[in-house]
Scaffold this active site. Sequence first.
Site, short mmCIF file in Angstrom:
data_model
loop_
_atom_site.label_atom_id
_atom_site.label_comp_id
_atom_site.label_asym_id
_atom_site.label_seq_id
_atom_site.Cartn_x
_atom_site.Cartn_y
_atom_site.Cartn_z
N ALA A 101 -0.86 2.14 -2.39
CA ALA A 101 -1.69 3.27 -2.05
C ALA A 101 -3.14 2.79 -1.87
O ALA A 101 -3.50 1.88 -2.39
CB ALA A 101 -1.63 4.59 -2.89
N GLY A 144 3.14 2.61 -3.71
CA GLY A 144 3.19 3.60 -2.52
C GLY A 144 4.31 3.32 -1.33
O GLY A 144 4.88 4.00 -0.59
N GLU A 147 7.90 3.20 -2.32
CA GLU A 147 8.14 4.69 -2.58
C GLU A 147 8.60 5.30 -1.05
O GLU A 147 9.18 6.04 -0.96
CB GLU A 147 7.08 5.71 -3.17
CG GLU A 147 6.98 5.44 -4.60
CD GLU A 147 5.79 5.91 -5.45
OE1 GLU A 147 5.94 6.54 -6.44
OE2 GLU A 147 4.73 5.65 -4.90
N GLU A 167 2.30 -0.10 -10.60
CA GLU A 167 1.04 1.01 -10.86
C GLU A 167 0.87 0.98 -12.27
O GLU A 167 -0.24 1.20 -12.77
CB GLU A 167 1.76 2.39 -10.76
CG GLU A 167 1.78 2.92 -9.26
CD GLU A 167 3.31 2.51 -8.69
OE1 GLU A 167 3.26 3.03 -7.40
OE2 GLU A 167 4.01 1.70 -9.02
#
Length: 293
Positions: A101, A144, A147, A167
């Site tokens: 992200a 992300g 994911e 993360e």
Amino acid sequence: MALSATKLLRSNLFSSAKLVGTLSLHSKYLNTGDSYNFIKVEKKGAKNNVALIYLNRPDALNALNDGIISDLTIALDDAQKDDDIGAIIITGSGRAFAAGADIKEMENKTFQECMKSGFLDHWNSVAKCTKPTIAAVNGFALGGGCELAMMCDIILASDKAKFGQPEIKLGTIPGAGGTQRLTRVVGKSLAMEMVLTGDHISANEALAAGLASKVYPADDLLNKAIKTAENIASKSKLIVAMAKDAVNTAYETTLAEGIKFEKKIFYATFATDDRKEGMTAFVNKREAEFKDQ
């Protein structure tokens, strides 16, 4: 608590019916022009029945910001409304699929902002897509990006791909399904190691763990993904949607309820013209001509 098979059947058959209704109302709807800021969209395949979506922030390793997710959501919606499209591929421009992200967008957010806005809720558009989705992971799929790949139905990886949930190194945890989907796919031990250390795994390690279904040389990845998507797109879109629902249900319920659900979906295929066509074509030793009915 697991949903009942009956409730799942109603929900998933509604999704399939909605898909078929949508297919009958729209044609050539997918926008492949320059209306997107952070993605590129093309139609691929001999019959132009594959939507190829490039995440297109190569200078930022395709880091996922609000703009790229918004563009992706619109493109997926368009692809679902286009009755030519039978499968969707998501890949990255440059040397990354998506390297996480966009941290700059998140850095100054507060708990209150995240709660009030439902931060990351809109990232789920890939998981909600009714048509089959393939992640062609060409490079880094981290945070992300990992994911996002796991939201797709199939992950195909290049031999240069790297997967990870780093993360923890930023003082946070995955927030778009990483702890949940990864655990279901690779098991508790490997998922725990990846989440708690933030370390990457290679494409071949992802293959061995069941995270990816195939690994290809980098130069072959996109062609192999397109061929896989064309194969899927050649089938009945109605039956494909039902099959996708049945496989996804395995993650949402017990084995006993899942078997019941599968049986009901199987029976439901006998109410379709495409089931009749498929079996008749097989008996008569010819190619089936599916009409998505």
